[in-house]
Write an enzyme that holds these catalytic residues in place. Structure first.
Site, mmCIF file in Angstrom:
data_model
loop_
_atom_site.group_PDB
_atom_site.id
_atom_site.type_symbol
_atom_site.label_atom_id
_atom_site.label_comp_id
_atom_site.label_asym_id
_atom_site.label_seq_id
_atom_site.Cartn_x
_atom_site.Cartn_y
_atom_site.Cartn_z
ATOM 1 N N LYS A 112 -18.527 -2.376 8.505
ATOM 2 C CA LYS A 112 -18.726 -3.347 7.418
ATOM 3 C C LYS A 112 -20.108 -3.965 7.492
ATOM 4 O O LYS A 112 -20.728 -4.229 6.455
ATOM 5 C CB LYS A 112 -17.628 -4.419 7.444
ATOM 6 N N LYS A 192 -10.895 6.520 4.021
ATOM 7 C CA LYS A 192 -9.563 5.951 3.756
ATOM 8 C C LYS A 192 -9.523 5.288 2.375
ATOM 9 O O LYS A 192 -10.562 4.854 1.866
ATOM 10 C CB LYS A 192 -9.149 4.980 4.862
ATOM 11 N N LYS A 195 -10.384 -0.715 -1.233
ATOM 12 C CA LYS A 195 -10.914 -1.376 -2.426
ATOM 13 C C LYS A 195 -12.431 -1.368 -2.417
ATOM 14 O O LYS A 195 -13.079 -1.149 -3.420
ATOM 15 C CB LYS A 195 -10.448 -2.839 -2.481
HETATM 16 N N1 AQP Z 1 -5.796 3.388 3.342
HETATM 17 C C1 AQP Z 1 -4.864 2.712 4.014
HETATM 18 N N2 AQP Z 1 -3.770 3.361 4.480
HETATM 19 C C2 AQP Z 1 -2.810 2.684 5.166
HETATM 20 N N3 AQP Z 1 -2.869 1.354 5.422
HETATM 21 C C3 AQP Z 1 -3.940 0.662 4.971
HETATM 22 N N4 AQP Z 1 -4.296 -0.631 5.041
HETATM 23 C C4 AQP Z 1 -5.483 -0.808 4.412
HETATM 24 N N5 AQP Z 1 -5.923 0.359 3.920
HETATM 25 C C5 AQP Z 1 -4.981 1.301 4.243
HETATM 26 C C6 AQP Z 1 -3.486 -1.661 5.698
HETATM 27 O O1 AQP Z 1 -3.183 -2.669 4.736
HETATM 28 C C7 AQP Z 1 -3.049 -3.922 5.413
HETATM 29 C C8 AQP Z 1 -3.845 -5.002 4.694
HETATM 30 O O2 AQP Z 1 -5.185 -4.711 4.901
HETATM 31 P P1 AQP Z 1 -6.378 -5.695 4.690
HETATM 32 O O3 AQP Z 1 -6.007 -7.036 4.292
HETATM 33 O O4 AQP Z 1 -7.287 -5.587 5.856
HETATM 34 O O5 AQP Z 1 -6.960 -5.023 3.489
HETATM 35 P P2 AQP Z 1 -8.135 -4.129 3.623
HETATM 36 O O6 AQP Z 1 -8.155 -3.278 4.852
HETATM 37 O O7 AQP Z 1 -9.242 -5.086 3.417
HETATM 38 O O8 AQP Z 1 -7.850 -3.194 2.454
HETATM 39 P P3 AQP Z 1 -8.963 -2.284 2.006
HETATM 40 O O9 AQP Z 1 -8.658 -1.816 0.667
HETATM 41 O O10 AQP Z 1 -9.215 -1.275 3.049
HETATM 42 O O11 AQP Z 1 -10.134 -3.294 1.844
HETATM 43 P P4 AQP Z 1 -11.577 -3.100 2.261
HETATM 44 O O12 AQP Z 1 -12.065 -1.972 1.446
HETATM 45 O O13 AQP Z 1 -12.170 -4.423 1.902
HETATM 46 O O14 AQP Z 1 -11.596 -2.822 3.744
HETATM 47 C C9 AQP Z 1 -3.527 -3.705 6.856
HETATM 48 O O15 AQP Z 1 -2.416 -3.598 7.702
HETATM 49 C C10 AQP Z 1 -4.256 -2.392 6.774
HETATM 50 O O16 AQP Z 1 -4.213 -1.692 8.004
#
Ligand code: AQP
Length: 329
Positions: A112, A192, A195
């Site tokens: 990040k 993966k 968002k």
């Molecule tokens: N691709 C994924 N497959 C399975 N599990 C996933 N999680 C995130 N992406 C995947 C799981 O969702 C939960 C919430 O995650 P978060 O609040 O950390 O959201 P995030 O990781 O910020 O979601 P994004 O979309 O991946 O956001 P960005 O792009 O900002 O990093 C966690 O348990 C996570 O493991």
């Protein structure tokens, strides 16, 4: 006494099917066997440059999404992290038993921070706040996707170091990682589903049919049609989503038939994509309907208030014990 399970999600946009299959679906299932504490982690969202006007509605909206996915405030504690400021106090104290070297090795920080011009100390400290979230409720299990497992290992190490220095207090939390723990992007199966990678890299749980159809239709596959050929990452992702969605919404026999066609080298990917689309819609449409009902009922603010009060009474007890152990106040 039942075990405590804790998990959180950032209010940084819409819930996608990676979040749902990888984490939130398990959150809902665990309600049958544990005391569950689920949190919209809005302090964490400050580690990216988020519009203050957007944050509060986004937090509220994420709470609604979670309830629509089956998080039941009668059975679980559901709240916003910032309504329980003890998270931040514990985070500071735990930061003092966390090594700089350990934090520097976190791959999520490396990934990040590489894409940001301004890298905040908050982003660096993110896993310590996450450890505080979990340990405040002395949770022993944390249902997460695979990307969070390294952070969980650090939480365990932090708990160990605190216990070693100040006396046994925290259980070492175990990650609960189920099927669908790492769903890949359909547009680029090398990364993966997320968002932050952009619109085309995720399918939102609240997304409309046509938009889902478009994203599934344009999923990356391969040339196909070779008996016994190894499955490419893109096709594997489509099958994985189909498997997960079918286990929720029914249709396991169709999945088996499509897999046999793949093995035989006769599978038309357009048919696979249609099946994936139908299976996703079967899962998300009832969730979307429940969300609309919950929104109309206008109950979310009261639920979050009530959840925060319950969370805070546990958090206060832990913090009071921690302050006593470390010699504060
Ligand atoms: N691709 C994924 N497959 C399975 N599990 C996933 N999680 C995130 N992406 C995947 C799981 O969702 C939960 C919430 O995650 P978060 O609040 O950390 O959201 P995030 O990781 O910020 O979601 P994004 O979309 O991946 O956001 P960005 O792009 O900002 O990093 C966690 O348990 C996570 O493991």
């Amino acid at each position: 006494m039942r075990n405590t399970v804790f998990s959180g999600i950032q209010p940084t946009g819409t819930l996608h099917i990676g979040n749902y299959f990888g984490a939130v679906r398990q959150w809902a299932a665990l309600q049958a066997e544990a005391q569950c504490v689920y949190c919209v982690v809005d302090y964490h969202a400050l580690t990216i440059d988020i519009d203050p006007q957007m944050l509060r509605p986004a937090s509220r909206s994420m709470a609604l999404d979670l309830m629509a996915c089956g998080i039941d405030p009668e059975r679980s504690i559901l709240f916003l992290q910032s309504m329980v400021p003890e998270h931040v106090e514990l985070s500071w104290i735990l930061g003092c038993v966390t090594s700089f070297g350990d934090l520097s090795r976190m791959t999520q920080f490396k990934d990040k921070s590489a894409s940001q011009e301004f890298v905040s100390a908050g982003l660096f400290m993110y896993p310590v706040l996450q450890a505080a979230d979990i340990l405040l409720y002395r949770a022993s299990g944390v249902p997460v996707g695979e990307d969070q497992v390294q952070h969980l290992e650090l939480s365990r190490r932090i708990a160990r170091r605190f216990n070693g220095r100040y006396g046994e207090l925290f259980p070492e939390p175990e990650p609960i990682v189920g099927r669908g723990a790492r769903i890949m992007s359909l547009a680029n199966p090398g990364i993966k589903m997320s968002k932050s990678a952009g619109e085309q890299h995720y399918i939102g749980v609240m997304e409309d049919r046509e938009s889902i159809r478009g994203k599934v239709r344009s999923a990356v596959t391969d040339m196909g049609l070779t008996p016994g050929a190894e499955m490419s990452e893109g096709v594997r992702t489509l099958f994985e989503i189909l498997d997960l969605a079918a286990s929720d919404g029914g249709g396991e026999d169709d999945v088996r038939a499509l897999k046999e066609e793949f093995e035989a080298g006769t599978l038309m990917y357009s048919r696979l994509k249609d099946a994936v689309f139908e299976a996703i819609v079967k899962v998300v449409e009832p969730i979307q309907q429940r969300r609309a009902e919950l929104e109309a009922a206008n109950v979310v603010d009261d639920i979050l208030e009530e959840g925060a009060a319950r969370a805070r009474s546990i958090a206060r007890e832990t913090i009071s014990e921690v302050r006593d152990r470390v010699g504060l106040g």
